[in-house]
Design a protein around this motif. Sequence first.
Motif, short mmCIF file in Angstrom:
data_model
loop_
_atom_site.label_atom_id
_atom_site.label_comp_id
_atom_site.label_asym_id
_atom_site.label_seq_id
_atom_site.Cartn_x
_atom_site.Cartn_y
_atom_site.Cartn_z
N ALA A 190 12.42 2.10 -66.78
CA ALA A 190 11.83 2.97 -67.79
C ALA A 190 12.27 4.41 -67.62
O ALA A 190 12.45 5.13 -68.60
CB ALA A 190 10.30 2.89 -67.72
N ASP A 191 12.44 4.84 -66.37
CA ASP A 191 12.81 6.23 -66.10
C ASP A 191 13.74 6.28 -64.89
O ASP A 191 13.33 6.67 -63.79
CB ASP A 191 11.55 7.06 -65.85
CG ASP A 191 11.84 8.55 -65.68
OD1 ASP A 191 12.95 8.99 -66.08
OD2 ASP A 191 10.97 9.27 -65.15
N PRO A 192 15.01 5.86 -65.06
CA PRO A 192 15.95 5.86 -63.94
C PRO A 192 16.09 7.27 -63.35
O PRO A 192 16.26 8.23 -64.07
CB PRO A 192 17.27 5.41 -64.58
CG PRO A 192 16.88 4.73 -65.84
CD PRO A 192 15.63 5.42 -66.32
N GLY A 193 15.98 7.36 -62.06
CA GLY A 193 16.09 8.66 -61.42
C GLY A 193 14.84 9.50 -61.49
O GLY A 193 14.81 10.62 -60.97
N GLY A 194 13.77 8.98 -62.13
CA GLY A 194 12.51 9.71 -62.22
C GLY A 194 11.73 9.66 -60.92
O GLY A 194 12.10 8.96 -59.97
N ALA A 197 10.67 6.06 -59.61
CA ALA A 197 11.82 5.31 -59.12
C ALA A 197 12.31 5.87 -57.79
O ALA A 197 12.69 5.11 -56.88
CB ALA A 197 12.94 5.34 -60.16
N CYS A 198 12.29 7.20 -57.65
CA CYS A 198 12.73 7.82 -56.40
C CYS A 198 11.78 7.50 -55.25
O CYS A 198 12.22 7.29 -54.11
CB CYS A 198 12.87 9.33 -56.59
SG CYS A 198 14.27 9.81 -57.62
N ASP A 199 10.48 7.46 -55.52
CA ASP A 199 9.51 7.07 -54.49
C ASP A 199 9.84 5.67 -53.95
O ASP A 199 9.85 5.44 -52.74
CB ASP A 199 8.09 7.04 -55.07
CG ASP A 199 7.46 8.41 -55.17
OD1 ASP A 199 8.07 9.40 -54.72
OD2 ASP A 199 6.34 8.50 -55.72
N ILE A 200 10.08 4.74 -54.86
CA ILE A 200 10.37 3.36 -54.45
C ILE A 200 11.70 3.29 -53.69
O ILE A 200 11.81 2.57 -52.68
CB ILE A 200 10.41 2.43 -55.68
CG1 ILE A 200 9.02 2.35 -56.32
CG2 ILE A 200 10.92 1.04 -55.29
CD1 ILE A 200 7.93 1.75 -55.44
N ALA A 201 12.71 4.02 -54.14
CA ALA A 201 14.00 4.01 -53.46
C ALA A 201 13.87 4.52 -52.02
O ALA A 201 14.46 3.96 -51.09
CB ALA A 201 15.01 4.85 -54.24
N ARG A 202 13.07 5.56 -51.83
CA ARG A 202 12.87 6.09 -50.48
C ARG A 202 12.11 5.10 -49.61
O ARG A 202 12.44 4.91 -48.42
CB ARG A 202 12.11 7.42 -50.54
CG ARG A 202 12.96 8.60 -50.99
CD ARG A 202 12.23 9.93 -50.77
NE ARG A 202 11.09 10.05 -51.67
CZ ARG A 202 11.14 10.63 -52.86
NH1 ARG A 202 12.29 11.12 -53.31
NH2 ARG A 202 10.06 10.72 -53.62
#
Length: 212
Positions: A190-194, A197-202
């Motif tokens: 829904a919001d790539p790079g938002g 998404a950044c929380d989950i990537a970390r």
Amino acid sequence: MILALVNQKGGVGKTTLALHLAGQWARQGMRICLIDADPQGSALDWAEQRAAEGHQRLFGVIGLSRETLHIEAREQAASVDHVIIDGPPRVAALMRSALIAADLALIPVQPSALDGWASAEIVSLVAEARSFHPGLNARFVLNRCDPRTLIARHARAALADRQPAPLITGIAQRVLFAQVMAQGRLASEADPGGPAACDIARLAAEIMAITR
């Protein structure tokens, strides 16, 4: 790796984290199997909604709410890179089986005294599971909180004095998580790079770092 998200308290965000971690690793090219071990079946509902909306299948979701979960999870692990278990609340036998299967138990907690009291039960279950599975690693993850708030800082300080130790990464309270779950989607879609998404990537990167 077999990762189990567990807490005897419901509503702490286990399913949301399980699905988003599965999606993060799947998008990196890993083969993921998510086991919905909660009789409520929220992860299965998400997968059905995703299929109904015509979204691409990223990973498999299967329902296994049985006390033989530790055997079946390891069987699933033979054919994929990672198995993620979305653990049940308030079902001690199922949770014990999930813990015996897991390489890492992730315990989501929210910044409140109530969650702190509830987490004491799962810590006892982790200790019990280690008598059968000495290699079990376990970590708290602070979920659904704004790290800038006083209550979040107090919660992190309280967790720092407890075992298992907390992960460095916490997940903020974000409306987007609730929105995408109802749509069978992920925050990164829904919001790539938002921020979500950044929380989950970390979080996914920290988990991989401690399980290598």
